[in-house]
Design a protein around this motif. Structure first.
Motif, PDB file in Angstrom:
ATOM      1  N   ALA A  41      85.254   9.702  -5.131  1.00 28.48           N
ATOM      2  CA  ALA A  41      84.588   8.401  -5.116  1.00 28.48           C
ATOM      3  C   ALA A  41      85.541   7.238  -4.852  1.00 28.48           C
ATOM      4  CB  ALA A  41      83.876   8.174  -6.446  1.00 28.48           C
TER       5      ALA A  41
ATOM      6  N   LEU B 291      80.354  15.213  -3.264  1.00 29.20           N
ATOM      7  CA  LEU B 291      80.497  14.582  -4.580  1.00 29.20           C
ATOM      8  C   LEU B 291      79.369  15.023  -5.515  1.00 29.20           C
ATOM      9  CD1 LEU B 291      81.499  10.923  -5.240  1.00 29.20           C
ATOM     10  CD2 LEU B 291      79.527  11.876  -6.417  1.00 29.20           C
TER      11      LEU B 291
ATOM     12  N   TYR C 147      82.555   7.755 -12.206  1.00 28.88           N
ATOM     13  CA  TYR C 147      82.449   8.041 -10.765  1.00 28.88           C
ATOM     14  C   TYR C 147      81.074   7.662 -10.207  1.00 28.88           C
ATOM     15  CZ  TYR C 147      80.120  12.638 -11.618  1.00 28.88           C
ATOM     16  OH  TYR C 147      79.268  13.653 -11.995  1.00 28.88           O
TER      17      TYR C 147
ATOM     18  N   MET D 168      80.426   4.975  -7.268  1.00 36.63           N
ATOM     19  CA  MET D 168      79.609   5.300  -6.098  1.00 36.63           C
ATOM     20  C   MET D 168      78.534   4.233  -5.863  1.00 36.63           C
ATOM     21  SD  MET D 168      76.997   8.479  -5.483  1.00 36.63           S
ATOM     22  CE  MET D 168      75.703   7.624  -6.399  1.00 36.63           C
TER      23      MET D 168
END
Length: 520
Positions: free
Chosen positions: A310, A321, A455, A459
């Motif tokens: 990320a 991801l 994360y 994002m």
């Protein structure tokens, strides 16, 4: 209700046969044939969903620990294999989830055909898709060990071709890795099943669960638990047997990724609960600390891998991801199972359903982003100042943010309850397990929740926020389309419903879990 359950399996099987049969004429030209084949696919999966809802409505919710809609007839008398079907409070939610996701994927495929110009016909896709549904539904409804193995294997071939023929990028290599890992895991699982069946004199899962390992020596239980556990851990997937998953998700078409994350991963963890815990409880107790340790490592590993993907300049692919995030989320499921407590196992089952809803929605969204931008590379999507989806496509951006905060476990959404209950189970594991070790695993899981939030928020910040007036990879991004709203809204609504009303699932699973564990 047993007729409903049989029809639930028979309908997509007949649909697959009709679609794949050369004699079936769907139209005078290829375009008409493909359009009608995809429509037929949506019709059949819609009818299957209706049957699943009928099954759930007719289910006796006052006795969820009892097998219902049972069919039990001799199939292969020479080796004692029976055609035994049934559902209880553990399997029923997974049956409904499977029927729902396959229908939504079929509806999505009507407007967004998978594959590129070199892909095989949509008619072949529809036939394999329906065959895949048969295997997934059968896995959650069969009650014979060898039938469970067969259902498990039916799923592999259609998914292999969905990745290899309708995927993108290094699709063949990814499909080969997927089939290699899962077939090796299945071979180990079969050895464990044969060991249990031959020693116990039956392959019937309900009969084996009723005696809770009596008649099987501790050595037999440990060997069987090791073989079955390793085979199922590949499909879960547990670290370090997960390496096939990121490549498979990255290369799979959108609907393939949705079903892979939403259903196929659940087959492994369902098998651990349905087979390992009640059939070989002594072996499960011996291996539980090791499973808990692998779960804790998987939670941290998946979260750290996502955090690396990320960050700016990390070259992270959004599908990759989300795939690594599944390694972490399924780690919570495995941790709950490893605790061997009703609280932990209920949390694992709840997290199974939550992950199917939330991650299925995320893969739909990321696949649509890839279609719009031509890439799922996070650096490309974010650009210099952020993707600014809130400004360019506000409804799409809002739904992506909703799915992300549901995935990080925000209270009030589905992702919260399963992970919390799994950690509660680890805090006070079953008698005979090392509490200091499991408390350590719980602490690792708690750290994993912080990394998960990190994360996913990174994002969202990079993709959804930013200046919409800055140049982007695509100047104009289409907002939420009608067919996308139809395909995705049910998942968002159920994510909210499960978060606000967890008793809807826990009321079904808790009595069945206590029965399987022999604690009530």
């Amino acid at each position: 209700m047993n007729a409903v359950l049989i029809a639930l399996l028979l309908l997509p099987l007949l649909g697959a046969a009709v679609t794949l049969a050369p004699a079936t004429a769907f139209g005078p030209d290829r375009e008409t044939q493909e359009r009608r084949a995809l429509g037929f696919n949506a019709l059949v999966t819609g009818l299957v969903l209706v049957l699943a809802v009928v099954l759930a409505a007719g289910f006796d919710h006052a006795h969820p620990s009892r097998m219902q809609a049972v069919t039990d007839v001799s199939w292969i008398p020479a080796i004692g294999v029976r055609f035994h079907l049934g559902v209880d409070g553990i399997s029923l939610p997974l049956v409904v989830l499977t029927a729902l996701l396959t229908f939504l994927c079929a509806v999505y495929s009507l407007r967004r055909r998978p594959g590129g110009p070199d892909a095989p016909s949509a008619r072949t896709f529809a036939g394999l898709f329906l065959l895949l549904e048969v295997g997934m539904l059968a896995t959650f409804t069969v009650l014979d060990l060898l039938l469970f193995f067969l259902a498990f294997e039916i799923v592999l071939i259609p998914m292999y071709f969905l990745i290899a023929r309708w995927g993108s990028g290094a699709r063949v290599a990814s499909a080969n890795r997927f089939i290699l890992y899962t077939l090796l895991g299945s071979a180990l699982m079969l050895l464990g099943f044969l060991l249990v069946g031959l020693k116990a004199g039956t392959f019937d899962m309900t009969a084996l669960a009723a005696v809770h390992g009596h008649g099987l020596s501790h050595t037999t239980q440990v060997l069987a638990a090791l073989a079955i556990g390793l085979g199922l851990a590949v499909k879960a997937p547990a670290w370090p047997l997960h390496s096939w998953l990121p490549d498979a998700h990255t290369s799979a078409p959108t609907v393939g990724s949705v079903l892979l994350a939403g259903v196929l991963l659940k087959m492994g963890t369902y098998g651990l609960v349905r087979v390992l815990l009640p059939v070989v409880p002594g072996g499960a107790a011996t291996l539980a600390p090791y499973l808990g340790a692998l779960a804790a490592v998987g939670i941290l590993y998946g979260s750290l891998a996502c955090l690396a993907l990320a960050r700016p300049g990390g070259g992270g692919d959004l599908k990759r991801l989300i795939a690594y995030s599944s390694v972490g989320h399924m780690g919570f499921v495995l941790l709950g199972i490893a605790s061997l407590t009703p609280v932990g196992v209920n949390g694992a089952l709840f997290a199974n359903i939550a992950h199917g809803l939330v991650t299925g929605l995320l893969f739909f969204l990321v696949g649509a982003l890839k279609d719009r931008y031509g890439t799922a590379d996070l650096d490309t999507l974010a650009g210099r100042s952020g993707g600014a989806l809130y400004g360019r496509a506000p409804r799409f951006g809002a739904l992506l943010a909703f799915a992300a905060v549901a995935s990080l476990g925000l209270p009030g959404l589905a992702g919260f309850w399963g992970e919390v209950l799994a950690m509660f189970g680890a805090f006070d594991p079953a008698a005979g397990l090392s509490r200091p070790a499991f408390v350590t695993f719980m602490v690792c899981a708690g750290l994993g929740t912080l990394l998960t939030a990190a994360y996913l928020l990174v994002m969202v910040r990079r993709v959804c926020m930013g200046d919409p007036t800055e140049p982007a990879a695509v100047p104009e991004v289409a907002d939420l389309r009608g067919y996308e709203a139809v395909s995705w809204t049910p998942l968002a609504a159920l994510t909210l419903l499960a978060g606000l009303w967890p008793a809807l699932l826990l009321g079904l699973s808790d009595p069945a879990v206590r029965s399987l564990l022999g604690s009530g």
